[in-house]
Structures are given as C-alpha cells and as structure tokens.
Design a protein around this motif. Sequence first.
Motif, PDB file in Angstrom:
ATOM      1  N   LYS A  25      13.351 -50.431  -9.694  1.00  0.00           N
ATOM      2  CA  LYS A  25      14.053 -51.588 -10.255  1.00  0.00           C
ATOM      3  C   LYS A  25      15.329 -51.137 -10.970  1.00  0.00           C
ATOM      4  O   LYS A  25      16.396 -51.726 -10.791  1.00  0.00           O
ATOM      5  CB  LYS A  25      13.136 -52.317 -11.234  1.00  0.00           C
TER       6      LYS A  25
ATOM      7  N   LEU B  67       9.511 -57.219  -5.632  1.00  0.00           N
ATOM      8  CA  LEU B  67      10.158 -57.627  -6.878  1.00  0.00           C
ATOM      9  C   LEU B  67      10.924 -58.932  -6.688  1.00  0.00           C
ATOM     10  O   LEU B  67      11.518 -59.162  -5.641  1.00  0.00           O
ATOM     11  CB  LEU B  67      11.131 -56.541  -7.354  1.00  0.00           C
TER      12      LEU B  67
ATOM     13  N   SER C  18      14.052 -60.277 -11.583  1.00  0.00           N
ATOM     14  CA  SER C  18      13.534 -59.094 -12.267  1.00  0.00           C
ATOM     15  C   SER C  18      14.469 -57.901 -12.104  1.00  0.00           C
ATOM     16  O   SER C  18      14.478 -57.004 -12.927  1.00  0.00           O
ATOM     17  CB  SER C  18      12.128 -58.732 -11.763  1.00  0.00           C
ATOM     18  N   VAL C  19      15.279 -57.918 -11.054  1.00  0.00           N
ATOM     19  CA  VAL C  19      16.240 -56.846 -10.830  1.00  0.00           C
ATOM     20  C   VAL C  19      17.601 -57.201 -11.423  1.00  0.00           C
ATOM     21  O   VAL C  19      18.210 -56.413 -12.126  1.00  0.00           O
ATOM     22  CB  VAL C  19      16.399 -56.541  -9.320  1.00  0.00           C
TER      23      VAL C  19
END
Length: 132
Positions: free
Chosen positions: A80, A114, A118-119
């Motif tokens: 990430k 993901l 969230s990134v």
Amino acid sequence: MDKQKRKPNWSTDELEALAQGVSANIKTIRGKFSPGLTNSQKTQCWQQIAERVNSVNISEITRDVVDCKKKWQDISSATKKKEAARLKEMRGTGGGPAPVEDIKTWERLILGTLSKCSVEGVEGGVDTLECN
C-alpha cells in the motif's frame, strides 16, 4: 535458556502462494461475522492458506496461521505504501523519464484486494496533521 531459532525469510513462491490464497478468499477473510460467516470458517480459510504456502515451501520449515496472518499484514501494508508513493510520483510535474514499474506479481494480487481510498486517501479529504 534456549533461544528460539529465527525462521528463514519468505521465498517469492511462498509470497505468491500467500497472495493468491488471500486474494481468492478475501470476502471470507475480511467479511463481517454473521450466521453465514463464522470465526471457525475464517480460521479454516487461514489454515488452507497456510497449507498452500507450505506446499510450495522447499525447506523443512512450516509456516503456521499466525505466521501467514502477520506476513499478510506486513506485505499488504508495504505494498500500500509503495503504491501510494508510485501514484504520488506519477502526479508530480516536471520532466524526466517515467518512473520504473517494479511491481511484482504477488504485489499486483495484493493491490487487487485493497480499496482505492485505502491507497489514495479520501477524495477531497483534509489531512488533519496539516491544519493549524
């Protein structure tokens, strides 16, 4: 006192097996508990992933469920971070060559699990650390 011997580093094959196992079962692993999804089902899923990892392992060391969960947490966090840095680099202005794409196959599988926010963070969000 006997010191516990350190396990060897994870091989690429083990990381790929872990990423494939988790990405194939991500709904079970991340799902909320309900009558249709119990803790024993999640535990069984992680045991199957650990067996998958151990099946590609060429050494005599076996990875247990705790090892697999910890490694998944570590590599998903690192992936990430790596993807966020890559996206930041791409958005930057200026000349020069394009950044080298060095994403491994198991990292691509992790990125597939993901969510976008969230990134990249929340669209239009404010970083509270930057506020005075």
